[in-house]
Design an enzyme around this catalytic site. Structure first.
Site, PDB file in Angstrom:
ATOM      1  N   ASP A  97      41.372  67.800  56.964  1.00 48.71           N
ATOM      2  CA  ASP A  97      41.708  68.010  55.556  1.00 48.71           C
ATOM      3  C   ASP A  97      42.471  69.326  55.441  1.00 48.71           C
ATOM      4  O   ASP A  97      41.869  70.411  55.485  1.00 48.71           O
ATOM      5  CB  ASP A  97      40.438  68.067  54.697  1.00 48.71           C
ATOM      6  CG  ASP A  97      39.750  66.709  54.569  1.00 48.71           C
ATOM      7  OD1 ASP A  97      39.833  65.914  55.526  1.00 48.71           O
ATOM      8  OD2 ASP A  97      39.105  66.467  53.535  1.00 48.71           O
ATOM      9  N   LYS A 143      44.488  64.318  48.437  1.00 51.16           N
ATOM     10  CA  LYS A 143      43.173  64.735  47.930  1.00 51.16           C
ATOM     11  C   LYS A 143      43.365  65.722  46.788  1.00 51.16           C
ATOM     12  O   LYS A 143      44.263  66.565  46.832  1.00 51.16           O
ATOM     13  CB  LYS A 143      42.387  65.363  49.089  1.00 51.16           C
ATOM     14  CG  LYS A 143      41.028  65.937  48.762  1.00 51.16           C
ATOM     15  CD  LYS A 143      40.388  66.472  50.047  1.00 51.16           C
ATOM     16  CE  LYS A 143      39.124  67.266  49.774  1.00 51.16           C
ATOM     17  NZ  LYS A 143      38.516  67.826  51.010  1.00 51.16           N
ATOM     18  N   LYS A 184      41.624  60.634  47.598  1.00 52.46           N
ATOM     19  CA  LYS A 184      40.305  61.264  47.667  1.00 52.46           C
ATOM     20  C   LYS A 184      40.138  62.283  46.546  1.00 52.46           C
ATOM     21  O   LYS A 184      40.710  63.366  46.590  1.00 52.46           O
ATOM     22  CB  LYS A 184      40.113  61.956  49.022  1.00 52.46           C
ATOM     23  CG  LYS A 184      38.760  62.676  49.154  1.00 52.46           C
ATOM     24  CD  LYS A 184      38.601  63.336  50.521  1.00 52.46           C
ATOM     25  CE  LYS A 184      37.319  64.162  50.597  1.00 52.46           C
ATOM     26  NZ  LYS A 184      37.150  64.812  51.920  1.00 52.46           N
TER      27      LYS A 184
END
Length: 308
Positions: A145, A208, A244
């Site tokens: 991430d 995300k 996400k």
């Protein structure tokens, strides 16, 4: 394709109005609610990103990821043999080895995700970001991430943003890359849309919303904008990018609403761990409480869900 970026326009009042309608959606009840909650569990990136993380609390998190819902509750729902686990365990790169070792010893194939690239601020040199990504992959992380440099968005340096994300994608190698946009710090919905498109063009497997450390994290308006970008990218390229939301998602009701929003905006095929994740640390505890209530008719005492 800078032409895509130059044409971006977001109708802010319409987005906000749609987000307000989402909050009024009726809550699911009974078996339907239980089914959606178990679906949410399988999409959770169970996360610990604290300064006081230790090998022991990472091990505890890994155990919870493998056994997210008490076995007797799953048996009551006839779901004990369906292999329900969290989607991933997310930790700092320094704790990746602890998580990988614990899951391997438990005979579990849940992937370990690592935050990297100067998380959470992104205010580190690019060389340092790339080195951190490579180390996390070397330690055994199968998902990375990364977090973008917000300054590149705020100053309109779209080619610079593309190049940074592209280099991070290359550093990830075989690992999946989720690109954190830190939407609460991008200034406008148009910037969120543009950053989403750039991140996807540069090879992100997921986009995300947040690090969870900003003042404003995952919100429905931002989610709508990002999902519309994912949809447009899919229409233009045929490539599906995951979504996400992360940060501030704490209740079972919120989790179900996010799932329903993804179903409405992107379709049922996105409701899998391969294309949808929920970034959360405390959410699983509330979901387990709601399932306990569904099975027993009463809420659990504190000691009855100790791992929550």
């Amino acid at each position: 394709e800078l032409g895509w970026i130059s044409k971006v326009y977001v109708n802010r009042p319409a987005v906000v109005r749609h987000a307000e309608q989402i909050k009024k959606w009726k809550t699911l009840k009974g078996n339907w609610q239980a089914a959606w909650l178990l679906k949410a569990v399988t999409c959770i990136d169970l996360t610990t990103l604290s300064g006081d993380d230790t090998p022991s609390n990472v091990q505890r998190l890994c155990f919870k990821a493998k056994h997210p819902i008490r076995e007797d509750l799953l048996k009551a729902l006839d779901m004990h043999d369906k292999g329900i686990t969290a989607a991933a365990v997310c930790v700092y790169s320094a704790r990746v080895s602890d998580a990988v070792g614990t899951l391997k010893a438990a005979g579990c194939t849940i992937p370990v995700a690592s935050v990297a690239a100067g998380f959470p601020s992104g205010q580190t040199p690019l060389e340092t970001k790339l080195a951190e990504i490579r180390l996390a992959v070397e330690y055994g992380a199968r998902e990375i991430d990364i977090v973008i440099s917000r300054s590149l968005v705020l100053t309109g340096q779209w080619e610079g943003l593309y190049e940074e994300i592209r280099l991070c994608r290359a550093a990830c190698g075989e690992a999946h890359m989720k690109t954190i946009l830190a939407t609460g710090e991008l200034g406008s919905f148009a910037n969120v849309y543009k950053a989403s498109m750039i991140a996807m063009m540069a090879g992100s497997d997921f986009i995300k919303t947040s690090t969870g450390k900003e003042v404003e994290n995952a919100t429905f308006p931002v989610g709508i904008v990002m999902m519309r970008a994912i949809k447009e990218y899919y229409w233009k390229t045929g490539y599906k990018v995951g979504f996400k939301p992360a940060g501030g998602i704490r209740t079972a009701k919120e989790a179900i609403t996010w799932l329903m929003l993804v179903k409405e905006e992107l379709g049922v095929e996105w409701l899998t761990p391969e294309l949808f994740r929920l970034g959360a640390s405390s959410l699983l505890g509330d979901i387990e409480q709601q399932i306990f209530y569904h099975v027993t008719g009463s809420y659990p005492l504190q000691h009855e869900l100790a791992m929550a």
